[in-house]
Design an enzyme around this catalytic site. Sequence first.
Site, PDB file in Angstrom:
ATOM      1  N   GLU A 102       0.841  -1.207   0.000  1.00  0.00           N
ATOM      2  CA  GLU A 102       0.000   0.000   0.000  1.00  0.00           C
ATOM      3  C   GLU A 102       0.871   1.250   0.000  1.00  0.00           C
ATOM      4  O   GLU A 102       0.585   2.235  -0.689  1.00  0.00           O
ATOM      5  CB  GLU A 102      -0.885   0.048   1.258  1.00  0.00           C
ATOM      6  CG  GLU A 102      -1.880  -1.069   1.400  1.00  0.00           C
ATOM      7  CD  GLU A 102      -1.317  -2.260   2.163  1.00  0.00           C
ATOM      8  OE1 GLU A 102      -0.122  -2.586   1.966  1.00  0.00           O
ATOM      9  OE2 GLU A 102      -2.057  -2.878   2.931  1.00  0.00           O
ATOM     10  N   ARG A 138      17.667 -19.661 -11.490  1.00  0.00           N
ATOM     11  CA  ARG A 138      18.466 -18.943 -12.483  1.00  0.00           C
ATOM     12  C   ARG A 138      17.588 -18.337 -13.588  1.00  0.00           C
ATOM     13  O   ARG A 138      16.535 -18.860 -13.900  1.00  0.00           O
ATOM     14  CB  ARG A 138      19.509 -19.887 -13.106  1.00  0.00           C
ATOM     15  CG  ARG A 138      20.485 -20.433 -12.082  1.00  0.00           C
ATOM     16  CD  ARG A 138      21.557 -21.321 -12.713  1.00  0.00           C
ATOM     17  NE  ARG A 138      21.044 -22.525 -13.341  1.00  0.00           N
ATOM     18  CZ  ARG A 138      20.758 -23.653 -12.686  1.00  0.00           C
ATOM     19  NH1 ARG A 138      20.900 -23.717 -11.380  1.00  0.00           N
ATOM     20  NH2 ARG A 138      20.309 -24.704 -13.336  1.00  0.00           N
ATOM     21  N   GLY A 147      13.792 -37.114  -5.440  1.00  0.00           N
ATOM     22  CA  GLY A 147      13.456 -38.223  -6.319  1.00  0.00           C
ATOM     23  C   GLY A 147      12.302 -39.035  -5.744  1.00  0.00           C
ATOM     24  O   GLY A 147      11.643 -38.613  -4.774  1.00  0.00           O
ATOM     25  N   ALA A 194       8.085 -40.696   0.655  1.00  0.00           N
ATOM     26  CA  ALA A 194       8.058 -40.522   2.115  1.00  0.00           C
ATOM     27  C   ALA A 194       7.183 -39.331   2.501  1.00  0.00           C
ATOM     28  O   ALA A 194       6.391 -39.410   3.440  1.00  0.00           O
ATOM     29  CB  ALA A 194       9.483 -40.329   2.635  1.00  0.00           C
TER      30      ALA A 194
HETATM   31  N1  LIG Z   1      12.225 -36.224 -12.658  1.00  0.00           N
HETATM   32  C1  LIG Z   1      12.375 -35.563 -11.553  1.00  0.00           C
HETATM   33  O1  LIG Z   1      11.664 -34.587 -11.283  1.00  0.00           O
HETATM   34  C2  LIG Z   1      13.462 -35.982 -10.596  1.00  0.00           C
HETATM   35  C3  LIG Z   1      13.711 -35.190  -9.471  1.00  0.00           C
HETATM   36  C4  LIG Z   1      14.696 -35.623  -8.597  1.00  0.00           C
HETATM   37  C5  LIG Z   1      15.386 -36.797  -8.842  1.00  0.00           C
HETATM   38  N2  LIG Z   1      15.119 -37.529  -9.964  1.00  0.00           N
HETATM   39  C6  LIG Z   1      15.796 -38.767 -10.240  1.00  0.00           C
HETATM   40  O2  LIG Z   1      15.567 -39.624  -9.132  1.00  0.00           O
HETATM   41  C7  LIG Z   1      16.679 -40.501  -8.991  1.00  0.00           C
HETATM   42  C8  LIG Z   1      17.142 -40.467  -7.543  1.00  0.00           C
HETATM   43  O3  LIG Z   1      16.099 -41.019  -6.784  1.00  0.00           O
HETATM   44  P1  LIG Z   1      16.169 -41.151  -5.219  1.00  0.00           P
HETATM   45  O4  LIG Z   1      14.853 -41.701  -4.814  1.00  0.00           O
HETATM   46  O5  LIG Z   1      17.403 -41.852  -4.834  1.00  0.00           O
HETATM   47  O6  LIG Z   1      16.322 -39.624  -4.778  1.00  0.00           O
HETATM   48  P2  LIG Z   1      15.871 -38.867  -3.451  1.00  0.00           P
HETATM   49  O7  LIG Z   1      14.494 -39.281  -3.057  1.00  0.00           O
HETATM   50  O8  LIG Z   1      16.081 -37.425  -3.692  1.00  0.00           O
HETATM   51  O9  LIG Z   1      16.924 -39.356  -2.363  1.00  0.00           O
HETATM   52  C9  LIG Z   1      16.812 -40.600  -1.754  1.00  0.00           C
HETATM   53  C10 LIG Z   1      17.541 -40.571  -0.444  1.00  0.00           C
HETATM   54  O10 LIG Z   1      16.856 -39.735   0.462  1.00  0.00           O
HETATM   55  C11 LIG Z   1      17.129 -40.184   1.787  1.00  0.00           C
HETATM   56  N3  LIG Z   1      15.846 -40.308   2.467  1.00  0.00           N
HETATM   57  C12 LIG Z   1      15.218 -39.280   3.045  1.00  0.00           C
HETATM   58  N4  LIG Z   1      14.067 -39.670   3.608  1.00  0.00           N
HETATM   59  C13 LIG Z   1      13.948 -40.988   3.365  1.00  0.00           C
HETATM   60  C14 LIG Z   1      12.956 -41.962   3.705  1.00  0.00           C
HETATM   61  N5  LIG Z   1      11.873 -41.655   4.420  1.00  0.00           N
HETATM   62  N6  LIG Z   1      13.138 -43.219   3.286  1.00  0.00           N
HETATM   63  C15 LIG Z   1      14.247 -43.555   2.586  1.00  0.00           C
HETATM   64  N7  LIG Z   1      15.215 -42.677   2.251  1.00  0.00           N
HETATM   65  C16 LIG Z   1      15.076 -41.397   2.643  1.00  0.00           C
HETATM   66  C17 LIG Z   1      17.909 -41.465   1.670  1.00  0.00           C
HETATM   67  O11 LIG Z   1      19.253 -41.058   1.799  1.00  0.00           O
HETATM   68  P3  LIG Z   1      20.356 -41.786   2.727  1.00  0.00           P
HETATM   69  O12 LIG Z   1      20.541 -43.125   2.131  1.00  0.00           O
HETATM   70  O13 LIG Z   1      21.526 -40.891   2.588  1.00  0.00           O
HETATM   71  O14 LIG Z   1      19.818 -41.831   4.105  1.00  0.00           O
HETATM   72  C18 LIG Z   1      17.625 -41.892   0.261  1.00  0.00           C
HETATM   73  O15 LIG Z   1      18.636 -42.692  -0.272  1.00  0.00           O
HETATM   74  C19 LIG Z   1      17.737 -40.034  -9.958  1.00  0.00           C
HETATM   75  O16 LIG Z   1      17.705 -40.855 -11.074  1.00  0.00           O
HETATM   76  C20 LIG Z   1      17.294 -38.642 -10.309  1.00  0.00           C
HETATM   77  O17 LIG Z   1      17.721 -38.296 -11.599  1.00  0.00           O
HETATM   78  C21 LIG Z   1      14.161 -37.133 -10.822  1.00  0.00           C
END
Ligand SMILES: NC(=O)c1ccc[n+]([C@@H]2O[C@H](COP(=O)([O-])OP(=O)(O)OC[C@H]3O[C@@H](n4cnc5c(N)ncnc54)[C@H](OP(=O)(O)O)[C@@H]3O)[C@@H](O)[C@H]2O)c1
Length: 333
Positions: free
Chosen positions: A53, A208, A268, A274
Amino acid sequence: MTLESVMRLAIEQAEQVKGSTYPNPPVGAVILDRDGQIAGVGGTQPVGGPHAEVVALQAAGDRAKGGTAVVTLEPCNHHGRTPPCVDALLASGVSNVTYAVSDPNPAAAGGAQRLADAGVTVSGGLVADEVEKGPLREWLHKQRTGSPHVTWKFATSVDGRSAAADGSSQWITSEAARADVHRKRAAADAIVVGTGTVFVDDPTLTARRADGTLTDHQPLRVVVGMREVSLDAKVLNDDSHTMLIRTHDPHEVMRSLGDRTDVFLEGGPTLAGAFLRAGVVNRIVAYVAPILLGGPITAVDDIGVLSMVHAQRWRFDGITAIGPDVRLSLVPN
Ligand SMILES: NC(=O)c1ccc[n+]([C@@H]2O[C@H](COP(=O)([O-])OP(=O)(O)OC[C@H]3O[C@@H](n4cnc5c(N)ncnc54)[C@H](OP(=O)(O)O)[C@@H]3O)[C@@H](O)[C@H]2O)c1
């Protein structure tokens, strides 16, 4: 010009400042002179600066006298870091004030009543629905629930895959869709991913511009998981602040981000699953590309739905074509 169209101009002002006003709400205002001509427009300035405002009144100068103020949120009536907007409106001599949404914050509310008591003609509720769903959605959620608003954003192939079988996901969607994501990031307070995304994609998680330069406001970057993140990871560079949260509990993540308003979940399938299971996602924004990937990496892992009767039900509240892709926005049904 109708008052509705003037309010939409105020909404545009609010959208422009979204992300830069934290912890204040992103508000837009327009001042019409006594002939109904636009005399000033404005949006809330970064904390400590003038509210919408006041910016619009400064632009209008003497033309505000006898005119109309059109504001997306009820003008505030309290001394925060700046004096009450009601004082500025009364001092300007406006005759009418029209706002969209009443202030739910008891400390700031009462502005409409004070204006009315001073003889100003006041009305509320104009285009309120568009303001509530638009620029004020996250802030209103925070005011009402005490928790940040969480948007799960993801890019997916039309067959629901968020990466190819080798884990690569850069890029599923077009440049136009990615530019849209950067605009949304620039308006967010925090971007959350799991360690899995950091290891596979090594994203910078910054907002960005099209030329690659950083936008003025950078959200906090948040990495969730137990594994160590390498000091070389781009997410730890100097472009913004980064918080590492050693947990698997989405509620603990939410508590750590309790002072934030607008949280963007960009993890991911594991982290997305979760958060969805924990029921802490308030909006879904899916960028759907006209490609097929097949394979095992689905957009979201198990969310505890074993049968159709337990499906999470959402409702579309926006479907927008962006370049060759489609952006779907969903809210809980
Ligand atoms: N298309 C899209 O929009 C997009 C976006 C993001 C990622 N991706 C793709 O997704 C893939 C990676 O997937 P992601 O599932 O590994 O990635 P994420 O969900 O980002 O990370 C997984 C990690 O999060 C941690 N984590 C946090 N809370 C958790 C829970 N409640 N249960 C289990 N783990 C938990 C664990 O890490 P710790 O083992 O360290 O504890 C787990 O390994 C890649 O291929 C990436 O390119 C795609």
